[in-house]
Scaffold this motif. Structure first.
Motif, PDB file in Angstrom:
ATOM      1  N   UNK A  19       0.437  -1.168  -0.091  1.00  0.00           N
ATOM      2  CA  UNK A  19       0.479   0.058  -0.543  1.00  0.00           C
ATOM      3  C   UNK A  19       0.897   1.290   0.038  1.00  0.00           C
ATOM      4  N   UNK A  20       1.609   1.288  -0.740  1.00  0.00           N
ATOM      5  CA  UNK A  20       2.778   1.923  -0.829  1.00  0.00           C
ATOM      6  C   UNK A  20       1.593   2.816  -1.512  1.00  0.00           C
ATOM      7  N   UNK A  21       2.047   5.005  -1.111  1.00  0.00           N
ATOM      8  CA  UNK A  21       1.394   5.569  -2.043  1.00  0.00           C
ATOM      9  C   UNK A  21       1.884   6.463  -1.890  1.00  0.00           C
ATOM     10  N   UNK A  22       2.318   6.629  -3.483  1.00  0.00           N
ATOM     11  CA  UNK A  22       3.917   7.398  -3.678  1.00  0.00           C
ATOM     12  C   UNK A  22       2.902   8.650  -4.049  1.00  0.00           C
ATOM     13  N   UNK A  23       3.128  10.256  -3.965  1.00  0.00           N
ATOM     14  CA  UNK A  23       3.060  11.289  -4.004  1.00  0.00           C
ATOM     15  C   UNK A  23       3.691  11.906  -5.310  1.00  0.00           C
ATOM     16  N   UNK A  24       3.869  11.003  -6.098  1.00  0.00           N
ATOM     17  CA  UNK A  24       5.514  12.265  -7.303  1.00  0.00           C
ATOM     18  C   UNK A  24       4.967  11.771  -8.377  1.00  0.00           C
ATOM     19  N   UNK A  49       6.251   0.591  -5.202  1.00  0.00           N
ATOM     20  CA  UNK A  49       7.926   0.350  -4.652  1.00  0.00           C
ATOM     21  C   UNK A  49       7.668   2.350  -4.206  1.00  0.00           C
ATOM     22  N   UNK A  50       8.882   2.904  -3.295  1.00  0.00           N
ATOM     23  CA  UNK A  50       8.203   3.612  -3.112  1.00  0.00           C
ATOM     24  C   UNK A  50       9.650   4.433  -4.129  1.00  0.00           C
ATOM     25  N   UNK A  51       9.079   5.502  -4.340  1.00  0.00           N
ATOM     26  CA  UNK A  51      10.247   6.152  -5.018  1.00  0.00           C
ATOM     27  C   UNK A  51      10.163   7.755  -5.083  1.00  0.00           C
ATOM     28  N   UNK A  52      11.676   8.368  -4.519  1.00  0.00           N
ATOM     29  CA  UNK A  52      11.858   9.581  -4.420  1.00  0.00           C
ATOM     30  C   UNK A  52      12.311  10.409  -5.724  1.00  0.00           C
ATOM     31  N   UNK A  53      12.483   9.919  -6.655  1.00  0.00           N
ATOM     32  CA  UNK A  53      12.896  10.942  -7.900  1.00  0.00           C
ATOM     33  C   UNK A  53      13.044  10.919  -9.240  1.00  0.00           C
ATOM     34  N   UNK A  54      12.861  11.411 -10.305  1.00  0.00           N
ATOM     35  CA  UNK A  54      12.449  11.680 -11.473  1.00  0.00           C
ATOM     36  C   UNK A  54      13.748  11.780 -12.140  1.00  0.00           C
ATOM     37  N   UNK A  70      12.853   7.945 -19.568  1.00  0.00           N
ATOM     38  CA  UNK A  70      12.617   8.859 -18.434  1.00  0.00           C
ATOM     39  C   UNK A  70      11.804   8.371 -17.666  1.00  0.00           C
ATOM     40  N   UNK A  71      11.754   8.250 -15.913  1.00  0.00           N
ATOM     41  CA  UNK A  71      10.772   7.398 -15.453  1.00  0.00           C
ATOM     42  C   UNK A  71      10.758   7.935 -13.919  1.00  0.00           C
ATOM     43  N   UNK A  72      10.820   7.306 -13.047  1.00  0.00           N
ATOM     44  CA  UNK A  72      10.787   7.283 -11.053  1.00  0.00           C
ATOM     45  C   UNK A  72      11.558   6.450 -10.890  1.00  0.00           C
ATOM     46  N   UNK A  73      12.361   6.893  -9.638  1.00  0.00           N
ATOM     47  CA  UNK A  73      13.286   6.376  -9.127  1.00  0.00           C
ATOM     48  C   UNK A  73      13.951   7.117  -7.959  1.00  0.00           C
ATOM     49  N   UNK A  74      14.508   6.055  -6.935  1.00  0.00           N
ATOM     50  CA  UNK A  74      14.733   5.735  -6.017  1.00  0.00           C
ATOM     51  C   UNK A  74      16.003   5.939  -5.300  1.00  0.00           C
TER      52      UNK A  74
END
Length: 142
Positions: A19-24, A49-54, A70-74
């Motif tokens: 139930x990870x909720x990414x805001x990015x 999964x959790x992402x905190x960067x583009x 391009x995508x989401x990254x940690x």
């Protein structure tokens, strides 16, 4: 009773992990030209999964093929200049081949027209000046 408690804890852990909720939101595309990654590719990061960067990855092979991913990254999602050098990765856009990764923290920050727009300012200036200066260097050093 202990087995029931362990199973309950395992169930709660599994439920929370899914139930990870990414805001990015990041641009998410794999295209041959950065301009082709239009606003329709700006999407919320997946909740797997959790992402905190583009992230933006710009690649060109020796045979001239190039593409932009391009995508989401940690974090950390890009390498230091020393790590890039040890792996043979070059972020010189005038080189015959390169593989460059750039990351940023805000939603939509990996968008934009030119790939160089994702570079830090000093690298952006250098990448713009290199094609202008190289002919002078060749002329001055026969």
């Amino acid at each position: 009773m202990t087995l029931i408690l362990k199973l309950w804890c395992l169930g709660v852990c599994l439920a929370l992990s899914e139930s990870v909720k990414n805001e990015l939101s990041c641009y998410q595309c794999n295209v041959s030209d950065n301009i082709a990654c239009t606003d329709e590719y700006l999407q919320p990061c997946p909740n797997k999964q959790v992402y905190d960067r583009c992230e933006t990855r710009v690649r060109k092979t020796v045979d001239g093929r190039q593409w932009v991913e391009k995508g989401c990254a940690l974090s950390p999602c890009n390498l230091s200049p020393e790590e890039e050098a040890s792996l043979g990765m070059q972020c010189d856009y005038s080189a015959p081949a390169y593989d460059c990764v750039y990351c940023c923290k805000e939603s939509g920050c990996n968008g934009g027209g030119a790939a160089a727009a994702t570079l830090p300012l000093p690298l952006m200036i250098l990448s713009l000046l290199t094609p202008l200066v190289m002919p002078l260097v060749v002329l001055l050093n026969p």
